[in-house]
Design an enzyme around this catalytic site. Structure first.
Site, PDB file in Angstrom:
ATOM      1  N   GLU A 130       0.835  -1.221   0.000  1.00  0.00           N
ATOM      2  CA  GLU A 130       0.000   0.000   0.000  1.00  0.00           C
ATOM      3  C   GLU A 130       0.862   1.259   0.000  1.00  0.00           C
ATOM      4  O   GLU A 130       0.554   2.245   0.675  1.00  0.00           O
ATOM      5  CB  GLU A 130      -1.016  -0.018   1.143  1.00  0.00           C
ATOM      6  CG  GLU A 130      -2.133  -0.986   0.816  1.00  0.00           C
ATOM      7  CD  GLU A 130      -3.269  -0.976   1.787  1.00  0.00           C
ATOM      8  OE1 GLU A 130      -3.788   0.115   2.089  1.00  0.00           O
ATOM      9  OE2 GLU A 130      -3.661  -2.066   2.229  1.00  0.00           O
ATOM     10  N   THR A 146       5.227   2.041  -0.662  1.00  0.00           N
ATOM     11  CA  THR A 146       6.486   1.842   0.063  1.00  0.00           C
ATOM     12  C   THR A 146       6.709   3.021   1.022  1.00  0.00           C
ATOM     13  O   THR A 146       6.049   4.062   0.912  1.00  0.00           O
ATOM     14  CB  THR A 146       7.658   1.820  -0.939  1.00  0.00           C
ATOM     15  OG1 THR A 146       7.628   3.071  -1.648  1.00  0.00           O
ATOM     16  CG2 THR A 146       7.542   0.672  -1.924  1.00  0.00           C
TER      17      THR A 146
HETATM   18  N1  COS Z   1      -6.739  11.969  -3.023  1.00  0.00           N
HETATM   19  C1  COS Z   1      -7.430  12.512  -4.048  1.00  0.00           C
HETATM   20  N2  COS Z   1      -6.889  12.757  -5.257  1.00  0.00           N
HETATM   21  C2  COS Z   1      -5.589  12.442  -5.431  1.00  0.00           C
HETATM   22  C3  COS Z   1      -4.812  11.883  -4.401  1.00  0.00           C
HETATM   23  C4  COS Z   1      -5.424  11.654  -3.155  1.00  0.00           C
HETATM   24  N3  COS Z   1      -4.756  11.118  -2.139  1.00  0.00           N
HETATM   25  N4  COS Z   1      -3.565  11.675  -4.867  1.00  0.00           N
HETATM   26  C5  COS Z   1      -3.559  12.117  -6.149  1.00  0.00           C
HETATM   27  N5  COS Z   1      -4.799  12.562  -6.467  1.00  0.00           N
HETATM   28  C6  COS Z   1      -5.227  13.146  -7.747  1.00  0.00           C
HETATM   29  C7  COS Z   1      -4.425  14.387  -8.077  1.00  0.00           C
HETATM   30  O1  COS Z   1      -5.001  15.529  -7.483  1.00  0.00           O
HETATM   31  C8  COS Z   1      -4.502  14.399  -9.580  1.00  0.00           C
HETATM   32  O2  COS Z   1      -5.743  14.937  -9.989  1.00  0.00           O
HETATM   33  P1  COS Z   1      -5.845  16.184 -11.004  1.00  0.00           P
HETATM   34  O3  COS Z   1      -5.225  15.690 -12.283  1.00  0.00           O
HETATM   35  O4  COS Z   1      -7.303  16.452 -11.130  1.00  0.00           O
HETATM   36  O5  COS Z   1      -5.059  17.306 -10.386  1.00  0.00           O
HETATM   37  C9  COS Z   1      -4.509  12.932  -9.956  1.00  0.00           C
HETATM   38  O6  COS Z   1      -4.955  12.220  -8.799  1.00  0.00           O
HETATM   39  C10 COS Z   1      -3.131  12.436 -10.335  1.00  0.00           C
HETATM   40  O7  COS Z   1      -2.292  12.735  -9.255  1.00  0.00           O
HETATM   41  P2  COS Z   1      -0.735  12.967  -9.406  1.00  0.00           P
HETATM   42  O8  COS Z   1      -0.463  13.790 -10.608  1.00  0.00           O
HETATM   43  O9  COS Z   1      -0.225  13.423  -8.101  1.00  0.00           O
HETATM   44  O10 COS Z   1      -0.259  11.474  -9.717  1.00  0.00           O
HETATM   45  P3  COS Z   1       1.155  10.849  -9.767  1.00  0.00           P
HETATM   46  O11 COS Z   1       1.164   9.929 -10.928  1.00  0.00           O
HETATM   47  O12 COS Z   1       2.215  11.884  -9.665  1.00  0.00           O
HETATM   48  O13 COS Z   1       1.246   9.893  -8.468  1.00  0.00           O
HETATM   49  C11 COS Z   1       1.257   9.134  -6.187  1.00  0.00           C
HETATM   50  C12 COS Z   1       0.812  10.186  -7.217  1.00  0.00           C
HETATM   51  C13 COS Z   1       2.732   8.862  -6.152  1.00  0.00           C
HETATM   52  C14 COS Z   1       0.812   9.701  -4.841  1.00  0.00           C
HETATM   53  C15 COS Z   1       0.512   7.812  -6.511  1.00  0.00           C
HETATM   54  O14 COS Z   1       0.975   7.260  -7.719  1.00  0.00           O
HETATM   55  C16 COS Z   1       0.678   6.770  -5.419  1.00  0.00           C
HETATM   56  O15 COS Z   1       0.053   6.874  -4.358  1.00  0.00           O
HETATM   57  N6  COS Z   1       1.477   5.730  -5.682  1.00  0.00           N
HETATM   58  C17 COS Z   1       1.623   4.632  -4.785  1.00  0.00           C
HETATM   59  C18 COS Z   1       0.627   3.609  -5.093  1.00  0.00           C
HETATM   60  C19 COS Z   1       0.597   2.558  -4.075  1.00  0.00           C
HETATM   61  O16 COS Z   1       0.460   2.826  -2.885  1.00  0.00           O
HETATM   62  N7  COS Z   1       0.701   1.312  -4.538  1.00  0.00           N
HETATM   63  C20 COS Z   1       0.687   0.235  -3.640  1.00  0.00           C
HETATM   64  C21 COS Z   1      -0.092  -0.873  -4.178  1.00  0.00           C
HETATM   65  S1  COS Z   1      -1.771  -0.731  -4.015  1.00  0.00           S
HETATM   66  S2  COS Z   1      -2.164  -1.964  -2.569  1.00  0.00           S
END
Ligand code: COS
Length: 380
Positions: free
Chosen positions: A361, A363
């Protein structure tokens, strides 16, 4: 830490169940990588599969903190059982409950909240892990259906799932905004679980691939719209991370329990281990970090319960609790010495289980990224 009467009752009930029915099989399910279907059935009977869901939807009508306490108490004796519940509720059931239409809730939540079905969450793919928006699974519209093709990887509960929420790319030119979320049923033709993973830890939990080959999904099974699909998954992870914090917390507390007991049984150089200052310092550090982790995780859970923003706080809880759990379990192995390194004692299992908390969920690096983004966004 202040708990309501109801939260204390849930915690004590789960603690008793965990000691009587979960701990006795924890070593065996780890050793042979067996998913404990009988435990899941018992958790369903006890109302643990949908604690915060109202009774009208066949949940237990409890609160979110009680659910977090349940994950912690199960993980204190068996991380595999803790993550099975956390993945089912926080990842499988929650997106439908928090973001589904009334029709979707009525159709899917009762089976999940009662535990008749197990929920899963399909985000990760071979090329989309930390980069959650890198999904290659596709959804193509065909009349009043979506045709979904692709594969998800490292999916908790995959071989036992009844209902699954997944992401799929609808419009690649829009990046993350082109990703949709869908509810899939295991019975849909073309949808199946693939290879089961052989893991370092949490070996009694089920982790496998999910494969989708021309799965026809009714249009009404889309969760939200194109604007919200990816965001719902991110929000689900914001809350899911609180439950991984609870998993880590439980594992750390369990390791401390075992180390404390051993330090009071084992004598070296003519005195009990706990009388040696080096051991005392290790135990004191473990207890202090566990207490700090507990404050962070419960704080995030309370924010979630009050429907307040908790993205940063959930990430802080998960980050700190996971790293504290790995340190605590390593110390527990050290305190038990050669016995700690042996499978005769449970602490090596705790150490292997704790490692996942720094990876799943999001790293620890992703948690730091989420926290830093909030800081820079001024949300402190
Ligand atoms: N809540 C609501 N919206 C969110 C959000 C959150 N926590 N995080 C991102 N968003 C939205 C952003 O606001 C953006 O929307 P807009 O385009 O309308 O502005 C959109 O989602 C894309 O966000 P962003 O550009 O920040 O995306 P990135 O590709 O840069 O990635 C991270 C963001 C790194 C935070 C995301 O890829 C992530 O959480 N990765 C880890 C995933 C994970 O935990 N995987 C584990 C396996 S799943 S069990």
């Amino acid at each position: 830490m202040e708990l309501t009467e109801e939260q204390t009752m849930v915690r004590d009930m789960v603690r008793e169940f965990a000691l009587k029915e979960v701990e006795p099989i924890a070593a065996e399910i780890d050793e042979i990588q067996r998913f404990p279907e009988e435990t899941v059935k018992r958790m369903a009977e006890l109302g643990l599969m949908g604690i915060p869901i109202p009774e009208e939807y066949e949940g237990a009508g409890g609160d979110y903190v009680s659910y977090i306490l349940a994950v912690e108490e199960l993980s204190r004796v068996c991380g595999s059982t803790g993550i099975t519940l956390a993945a089912h509720y926080s990842l499988g059931l929650s997106p439908i409950w928090y973001f589904g239409t009334e029709g979707q809730k009525r159709k899917y939540v009762p089976d999940l909240a009662s535990g008749r079905k197990i929920g899963t969450f399909g985000l990760t793919e071979p090329n989309a892990g930390s980069d959650a928006a890198g999904t290659q699974t596709t959804a193509v519209r065909d009349g009043d259906h979506w045709i979904i093709n692709g594969a998800k990887q490292f999916i908790t509960n995959a071989n036992y799932t009844g209902t699954c929420v997944i992401t799929a790319m609808i419009d690649r030119s829009k990046g993350a905004r082109g990703i949709g979320s869908f509810i899939l049923e295991k019975s849909m033709p073309g949808f199946r679980a693939g290879k089961k993973e052989d893991k370092l830890g949490l070996r009694g939990s089920n982790t496998a691939e999910l494969i989708m080959e021309d799965v026809r999904v009714p249009a009404e099974n889309q969760l939200g719209n194109l604007e919200s699909g990816f965001k719902y998954f991110m929000k689900t992870l914001d809350s899911g991370r609180i439950s991984i914090g609870a998993l880590a917390l439980g594992i750390a507390q369990g390791a401390l329990d075992k180390a404390l007991a051993y330090a009071q049984e084992r004598k070296q150089f003519g005195k009990f281990l706990y009388k040696h200052q080096q051991i005392q310092f290790m135990l004191a550090d473990m207890a202090t970090e566990i207490q700090a982790a507990r404050h962070l995780v419960y704080h995030a859970a309370r924010l979630k319960q009050r429907k307040e923003p908790h993205s940063m706080e959930g990430a802080m809880g998960k980050l700190y609790a996971s790293e504290a759990a790995y340190r605590a379990t390593k110390n527990a192995v050290q305190i038990l010495g050669a016995n700690g390194y042996s499978r005769e004692y449970p602490v090596e299992r705790y150490m292997r289980d704790a490692k996942l908390c720094e990876i799943g969920e999001g790293t620890s690096e992703i948690q730091r990224m989420v926290i830093a983004r909030r800081l820079i966004g001024g949300n402190m």
